[in-house]
Each structure stands twice: as C-alpha cells, then as structure tokens.
Design an enzyme around this catalytic site. Structure first.
Site, mmCIF file in Angstrom:
data_model
loop_
_atom_site.group_PDB
_atom_site.id
_atom_site.type_symbol
_atom_site.label_atom_id
_atom_site.label_comp_id
_atom_site.label_asym_id
_atom_site.label_seq_id
_atom_site.Cartn_x
_atom_site.Cartn_y
_atom_site.Cartn_z
ATOM 1 N N CYS A 1 1.101 -1.045 -0.162
ATOM 2 C CA CYS A 1 0.091 0.062 -0.268
ATOM 3 C C CYS A 1 0.634 1.159 0.309
ATOM 4 O O CYS A 1 0.866 2.283 -0.257
ATOM 5 C CB CYS A 1 -0.526 0.128 1.392
ATOM 6 S SG CYS A 1 -2.056 -1.021 1.089
ATOM 7 N N HIS B 1 -3.315 7.297 3.191
ATOM 8 C CA HIS B 1 -3.589 5.526 1.969
ATOM 9 C C HIS B 1 -5.209 5.561 3.193
ATOM 10 O O HIS B 1 -5.453 5.365 4.323
ATOM 11 C CB HIS B 1 -2.730 4.675 2.813
ATOM 12 C CG HIS B 1 -2.617 3.243 2.653
ATOM 13 N ND1 HIS B 1 -3.432 3.295 0.661
ATOM 14 C CD2 HIS B 1 -2.925 2.074 3.491
ATOM 15 C CE1 HIS B 1 -3.995 1.842 1.248
ATOM 16 N NE2 HIS B 1 -3.395 1.366 2.896
ATOM 17 N N ASN C 1 -10.220 -0.255 -0.013
ATOM 18 C CA ASN C 1 -9.506 0.467 -0.495
ATOM 19 C C ASN C 1 -8.504 -0.137 -1.833
ATOM 20 O O ASN C 1 -8.453 -1.360 -1.919
ATOM 21 C CB ASN C 1 -8.719 -0.767 0.980
ATOM 22 C CG ASN C 1 -6.870 -0.622 0.879
ATOM 23 O OD1 ASN C 1 -6.146 -0.244 0.113
ATOM 24 N ND2 ASN C 1 -5.847 -1.773 2.039
HETATM 25 N N1 ACO Z 1 -18.584 -9.023 8.470
HETATM 26 C C1 ACO Z 1 -18.467 -9.967 10.084
HETATM 27 N N2 ACO Z 1 -17.913 -9.800 11.720
HETATM 28 C C2 ACO Z 1 -16.428 -9.869 10.762
HETATM 29 C C3 ACO Z 1 -15.863 -9.569 9.499
HETATM 30 C C4 ACO Z 1 -16.809 -9.057 8.429
HETATM 31 N N3 ACO Z 1 -16.222 -8.818 7.647
HETATM 32 N N4 ACO Z 1 -14.319 -9.612 9.229
HETATM 33 C C5 ACO Z 1 -14.437 -10.557 10.788
HETATM 34 N N5 ACO Z 1 -15.427 -10.052 10.815
HETATM 35 C C6 ACO Z 1 -15.160 -11.190 12.918
HETATM 36 C C7 ACO Z 1 -14.358 -12.010 13.206
HETATM 37 O O1 ACO Z 1 -14.229 -13.345 12.516
HETATM 38 C C8 ACO Z 1 -14.401 -11.973 14.661
HETATM 39 O O2 ACO Z 1 -15.278 -12.836 15.452
HETATM 40 P P1 ACO Z 1 -15.193 -13.759 16.478
HETATM 41 O O3 ACO Z 1 -14.630 -12.382 17.662
HETATM 42 O O4 ACO Z 1 -16.052 -14.781 16.565
HETATM 43 O O5 ACO Z 1 -13.497 -14.409 16.154
HETATM 44 C C9 ACO Z 1 -14.599 -10.225 14.829
HETATM 45 O O6 ACO Z 1 -15.181 -10.164 13.736
HETATM 46 C C10 ACO Z 1 -13.487 -9.297 15.314
HETATM 47 O O7 ACO Z 1 -12.459 -9.613 14.132
HETATM 48 P P2 ACO Z 1 -11.582 -8.726 14.137
HETATM 49 O O8 ACO Z 1 -9.785 -9.666 13.452
HETATM 50 O O9 ACO Z 1 -10.746 -9.045 15.626
HETATM 51 O O10 ACO Z 1 -11.563 -7.010 13.551
HETATM 52 P P3 ACO Z 1 -11.055 -5.809 13.554
HETATM 53 O O11 ACO Z 1 -11.672 -5.051 14.799
HETATM 54 O O12 ACO Z 1 -9.693 -6.231 14.099
HETATM 55 O O13 ACO Z 1 -11.193 -5.222 12.751
HETATM 56 C C11 ACO Z 1 -10.256 -5.387 10.032
HETATM 57 C C12 ACO Z 1 -10.425 -6.064 11.430
HETATM 58 C C13 ACO Z 1 -11.095 -4.461 9.656
HETATM 59 C C14 ACO Z 1 -9.230 -5.957 8.765
HETATM 60 C C15 ACO Z 1 -8.956 -4.396 10.397
HETATM 61 O O14 ACO Z 1 -8.101 -5.307 12.022
HETATM 62 C C16 ACO Z 1 -7.658 -3.869 10.339
HETATM 63 O O15 ACO Z 1 -8.069 -3.125 9.680
HETATM 64 N N6 ACO Z 1 -6.746 -4.283 10.179
HETATM 65 C C17 ACO Z 1 -5.627 -3.552 9.249
HETATM 66 C C18 ACO Z 1 -5.993 -3.710 7.387
HETATM 67 C C19 ACO Z 1 -4.773 -2.640 6.964
HETATM 68 O O16 ACO Z 1 -4.326 -1.636 7.748
HETATM 69 N N7 ACO Z 1 -3.760 -3.470 6.057
HETATM 70 C C20 ACO Z 1 -2.663 -2.834 5.554
HETATM 71 C C21 ACO Z 1 -3.016 -2.285 4.073
HETATM 72 S S1 ACO Z 1 -3.287 -3.341 3.008
HETATM 73 C C22 ACO Z 1 -2.495 -3.745 1.924
HETATM 74 O O17 ACO Z 1 -0.652 -3.386 2.409
HETATM 75 C C23 ACO Z 1 -2.415 -5.043 0.762
#
Ligand code: ACO
Length: 332
Positions: free
Chosen positions: A117, A257, A287
């Site tokens: 990214c 970003h 994204n």
């Molecule tokens: N819908 C419903 N529930 C979901 C979804 C969804 N789409 N996705 C995950 N969940 C659930 C999980 O299974 C979990 O359930 P559980 O508690 O029963 O196990 C619960 O929601 C919480 O999951 P988390 O992973 O803890 O959710 P979080 O609040 O961390 O959000 C996210 C996830 C949005 C991916 C976040 O961690 C994030 O934004 N991470 C960074 C992403 C990023 O910046 N990437 C870098 C750039 S990408 C690149 O370089 C290509």
C-alpha cells in the site's frame, strides 16, 4: 539541504471501473453486514473491474491517457513512467511497459515498484529524484491495483476491504517554492508474514495444491496489521511535521492511505489536525492499495490551491510506510 530544482505534481487524473460492489451485495455473498463493515472500516462500497483480459494496465492506461490529454502533453515528451502496483498484469514484463505501449509513450524507460500500500509514495519519491537531478523533465507516476484479482470472495475478513482503481500524476521540475519538500520512507521485513500472498512466487510456485489451499489470495492477520499501521503511520506523519516545523494549522490537507477509517482518524488525532483537513473517500472506494493517495488528489484537485501544504502518509504490507511533505503547485 535546500533543493535547487524541486519535483512538482502539475496534473492528476484517475480511472475507476463502473461496477459498484456495495455492502449489501457482499452481505449476500458472505456472513457480514453493512453495519459491521461501516463501523469497523468506514467502507460503504468499492468499484470492481469486470471483463475478461482486463488487468491493471487497462485501468492505468485510461488514467494516463486522460492525464496526457488534460495536461496537453504529448506521449513523446515523457521520459520515465513508474507504476506502483501489487497486482501487476503479469510477473513480467513490468506493467509500466504495457501502459507505455497502450498510450503511445515510446521515448521513455518504465518500470514497476511494489511496496504494497506504500507503492505510490515510494514511486513518487523515486520519480522525484530523476527530476531533482535534472535528468528528466516529464515523469509520470501511476498507482494502480486490481485487488479483486487476489481477493477471496468467500473470506469475509478480507473481501470487504478492497477495491480496484488507478490514478496518475505528472511530475515536472520547478524552481518555485512548491513541489516535493521532504519525505521519510521506511520498511521492516520482519512484518512480512502478517500480510502477504502465500503462493505464486518463487518460494512456492503455483500448483494444484496451492490453488486448492487458496494460497494465491491476500492473507492478512488484521489485528497485528492494524496495530502496526496505527502506530507507524501516525509516528511518521508527526515526525515529518516536526522535521519541517509544521504546526497542525500549517497543514492544509492530510492525504492518508485509505485502509481503514479508524487508522485515518487515529493518525489525524496524533497530528492534532481536524477532520475537515483530511481527505477521506474510503466509503466510496475501499482500499485500492497503490491507488488510494493519487485517487484522493484527483477527487480533491478542484479544491487544492497553489502553496497548500499536503502531508501524504501510507502504510502497507512488507511492512512499508512513510510520509511525504509537498506544497501543491497549481490552481485548477
Ligand atoms: N463481517 C462480520 N464479521 C467479521 C468480518 C466481516 N466482514 N470480518 C471479521 N469478522 C469477525 C471476526 O471473525 C471476529 O469474530 P470472532 O470474534 O467471533 O472471532 C470479529 O469480527 C472481530 O474480528 P477482528 O479481526 O478482531 O476485527 P477488527 O476490529 O480487527 O477489524 C479489520 C478487522 C477491519 C481487518 C482490521 O483489523 C484492519 O483494518 N486491519 C488493518 C488492515 C490494513 O490496514 N491493512 C494494511 C494495508 S493493506 C495492504 O498493504 C495490501
């Protein structure tokens, strides 16, 4: 060190595919909801490139063609084109070579940069050096990704996050007090395996087994990536402000970003800047990896004024991250 010649963005253009995949459609594909996606990421919809045989160079060449047209630039004047992407048309040749061929750029050299990214900010700084040394006068930097080609649409933890887009900027030399003023770029490969594609490269070439195991899709451990992103993007944004004696009020725009609205909000808060100073379009595009920052510049171009102070900040797989301080060079 004061730069005698600076590299300035003198035009920007974007291409976004027509098809809109909204949260309700995603909720019919995987176990998710508009409420979950909006509250955790801020994304409402994303654009997806449909059609056989269309890859990153299709979107990028549309963006570059429009850029040449609106800046009255002939393809012959371009000396270098760099394409930031993680979803190249092919492993080789470089997508940049294909873009040049599609738009008729024949007197240039061209190559891709892959820094997840952070690809666009890495590419922009690399390109700026060719201008600052006086070696080239017109350089194009593209950020483009077809994330839908590497996303598993049965994995709710990643498929809600990404979209497809391309955007391009023209860089030219200036002796005025505008253009790219400073940058801080970093990487840390020890974070590689929190966010990567497990197979398809030289460590694990594609095989029936790797396809069955879905290892050619994005693999992401969301929480460690989130924590690293929040800390590093904010740290580097604050660092570049301090280094250049910029107060929060001196910053006209933060151009972050667009990975997650919560990461953007945390970065703005650490910098002490107001929400009105932040470019945010994640709700419309998700994204788009290498395209997010130039896509923001294209969306906000009409509001930007010569002399505006912009901080561009990104974070991505690798890990890679960084910030650029630039003064906008023109009024639209
Ligand atoms: N819908 C419903 N529930 C979901 C979804 C969804 N789409 N996705 C995950 N969940 C659930 C999980 O299974 C979990 O359930 P559980 O508690 O029963 O196990 C619960 O929601 C919480 O999951 P988390 O992973 O803890 O959710 P979080 O609040 O961390 O959000 C996210 C996830 C949005 C991916 C976040 O961690 C994030 O934004 N991470 C960074 C992403 C990023 O910046 N990437 C870098 C750039 S990408 C690149 O370089 C290509």
């Amino acid at each position: 060190m004061k730069k005698l010649i600076k590299a300035a963005i003198t035009s920007v253009n974007s291409y976004v595919p027509d098809y809109i995949l909204d949260n309700d459609e995603l909720a019919s594909m995987v176990d998710t909801s508009d409420e979950w996606i909006m509250s955790r990421t801020g994304i409402k919809e994303r654009h997806i490139l449909k059609g056989n045989g269309k890859g990153v160079s299709y979107m990028a060449s549309n963006a570059v063609e429009g850029l040449l047209e609106k800046s009255n630039t002939s393809p012959d004047e371009i000396g270098l084109l760099i394409c930031g992407t993680v979803t190249a048309d092919y492993h080789f040749p470089a997508t940049a070579n294909l873009i040049c061929d599609k738009v008729g750029i024949k007197n240039a050299f061209s190559y891709d940069i892959n820094a997840a990214c952070s690809s666009f900010i890495y590419s922009l700084i690399t390109a700026s050096k060719f201008i600052e040394t006086g070696a080239y006068n017109k350089v194009i930097v593209v950020g483009a990704d077809k994330m839908s080609s590497i996303v598993d649409y049965s994995d709710r933890t990643t498929c809600v996050l990404f979209g497809d887009a391309a955007a391009a900027v023209l860089l030219e030399p200036t002796k005025e007090d505008v253009g790219i003023m400073d940058s801080i770029l970093r990487s840390d490969g020890s974070g590689a395996f929190h966010l990567y594609q497990k197979a398809g490269g030289s460590v694990k070439p594609p095989s029936h087994e790797s396809i069955d195991a879905k290892e050619h899709f994005v693999y992401q451990e969301g929480q460690p990536v989130f924590k690293f992103a929040v800390t590093k993007m904010a740290d580097v944004s604050v660092e570049i402000m301090k280094k250049n004696n910029l107060s929060a009020e001196d910053v006209t725009w933060l151009v972050p970003h667009q990975a997650n609205l919560r990461i953007i909000d945390a970065t703005a808060k650490r910098m002490g800047i107001r929400k009105e100073q932040v470019m945010i379009n994640i709700q419309k595009y998700g994204n788009t990896t290498s395209a997010t920052i130039p896509l923001c510049l294209a969306n906000w171009e009409q509001q930007l004024k010569k002399g505006d102070n912009l901080i561009l900040s990104a974070f991505g797989g690798g890990f890679t991250w960084g910030s650029i301080y630039l003064k906008w060079a023109y009024n639209s």
